[in-house]
Scaffold this active site. Structure first.
Site, mmCIF file in Angstrom:
data_model
loop_
_atom_site.group_PDB
_atom_site.id
_atom_site.type_symbol
_atom_site.label_atom_id
_atom_site.label_comp_id
_atom_site.label_asym_id
_atom_site.label_seq_id
_atom_site.Cartn_x
_atom_site.Cartn_y
_atom_site.Cartn_z
ATOM 1 N N LYS A 215 0.480 14.974 -10.975
ATOM 2 C CA LYS A 215 1.360 14.418 -11.995
ATOM 3 C C LYS A 215 2.449 15.406 -12.413
ATOM 4 C CE LYS A 215 -0.488 10.341 -12.204
ATOM 5 N NZ LYS A 215 0.254 9.152 -11.750
ATOM 6 N N ASP B 110 0.873 -1.172 0.000
ATOM 7 C CA ASP B 110 0.000 0.000 0.000
ATOM 8 C C ASP B 110 0.904 1.214 0.000
ATOM 9 O OD1 ASP B 110 -1.645 2.148 0.561
ATOM 10 O OD2 ASP B 110 -2.716 1.174 2.206
ATOM 11 N N SER C 287 1.238 11.704 -16.808
ATOM 12 C CA SER C 287 0.086 11.987 -17.669
ATOM 13 C C SER C 287 0.413 13.200 -18.527
ATOM 14 C CB SER C 287 -1.143 12.284 -16.805
ATOM 15 O OG SER C 287 -2.191 12.820 -17.587
ATOM 16 N N THR D 40 -9.477 2.460 -18.117
ATOM 17 C CA THR D 40 -9.179 1.761 -16.869
ATOM 18 C C THR D 40 -10.194 2.175 -15.806
ATOM 19 O OG1 THR D 40 -7.724 3.497 -15.980
ATOM 20 C CG2 THR D 40 -6.697 1.827 -17.391
#
Length: 229
Positions: A158, A53, A137, A187
């Protein structure tokens, strides 16, 4: 044998990247929060599973200890990421942005990258050909920021990942550390609204995960080449 860890690899781009890298000869660790889903994904791929995690220090430290004990690491793919939408499922723009939303997104997308990278740097530095791929991204691009997407937290996270990429690459010149843009891929992150498949999206991740010592570092790429910062 190249050993690779991919965070958030029980589904989506991480899962497809794992599949492709295994086919290329890598030993791949599927990093996932959920033990049941991660174990099943790893078994289906012929990968190894490690519970991880990215928002939890103890989880990341335990994963690093496990991988170190089993032989070390050559490639780290920081793939795990989230987007936070409104209760109605809408993108949260500047007018409705809160510190809590920003904090939640950064906890995974930014602090998670730092947490995992910090934990695995000692292992990567022992590798003959260490590589880090940070999944970014095109929304991170300041040059392109005026176009289209109204959200704030995800693009800002990002953009921060891109700065982390540059600074880590400068600090660790022996490592190949790059940011990649998979493209708008269908996704769970975007409720499968993306216009390309995970097979298409994973292309640049897989390519950059296989860089040799003479490959680029500190860059920002999609499948077609370098992107504007």
């Amino acid at each position: 044998m190249t050993t690779t860890l991919i965070t958030g690899a029980n589904k989506g781009l991480g899962h497809e990247s794992a599949r492709r890298l295994i086919a290329a000869g890598h030993t791949v660790y599927v990093g996932a929060r959920d033990i049941e889903r991660g174990t099943a994904a790893a078994a289906g791929l012929g990968a190894r599973f490690v519970q991880l995690d990215v928002t939890d220090d103890a989880s990341v430290a335990a994963a690093a200890a496990t991988i170190e004990a089993e032989g070390g690491l050559d490639v780290l793919v920081n793939n795990a990421g989230i987007e936070v939408l409104s209760p109605e499922g809408e993108i949260i723009g500047a007018a409705d942005l809160t510190a809590d939303v920003m904090r939640e997104v950064f906890e995974t997308n930014v602090f998670g990258v730092v947490r995992v990278t910090h934990a695995f740097l000692p292992l990567l530095e022992r590798s003959a050909a260490p590589v880090v791929v940070n999944v970014s991204s095109s929304l991170a691009s300041l040059a392109e920021a005026g176009k289209g997407y109204p959200g704030v937290a995800y693009p800002a996270s990002k953009t921060t990942v891109n700065m982390l990429t540059v600074q880590y690459a400068k600090a660790f010149p022996r490592l190949r550390i790059n940011s990649v843009e998979p493209g708008y891929t269908a996704t769970d992150l975007n409720r499968h609204a993306g216009m390309q498949t995970v097979e298409q999206g994973a292309e640049i991740i897989v390519r950059m995960a296989q860089l040799g010592p003479d490959g680029p570092t500190g860059g920002y790429f999609d499948a077609a080449g370098p992107l504007p910062w």
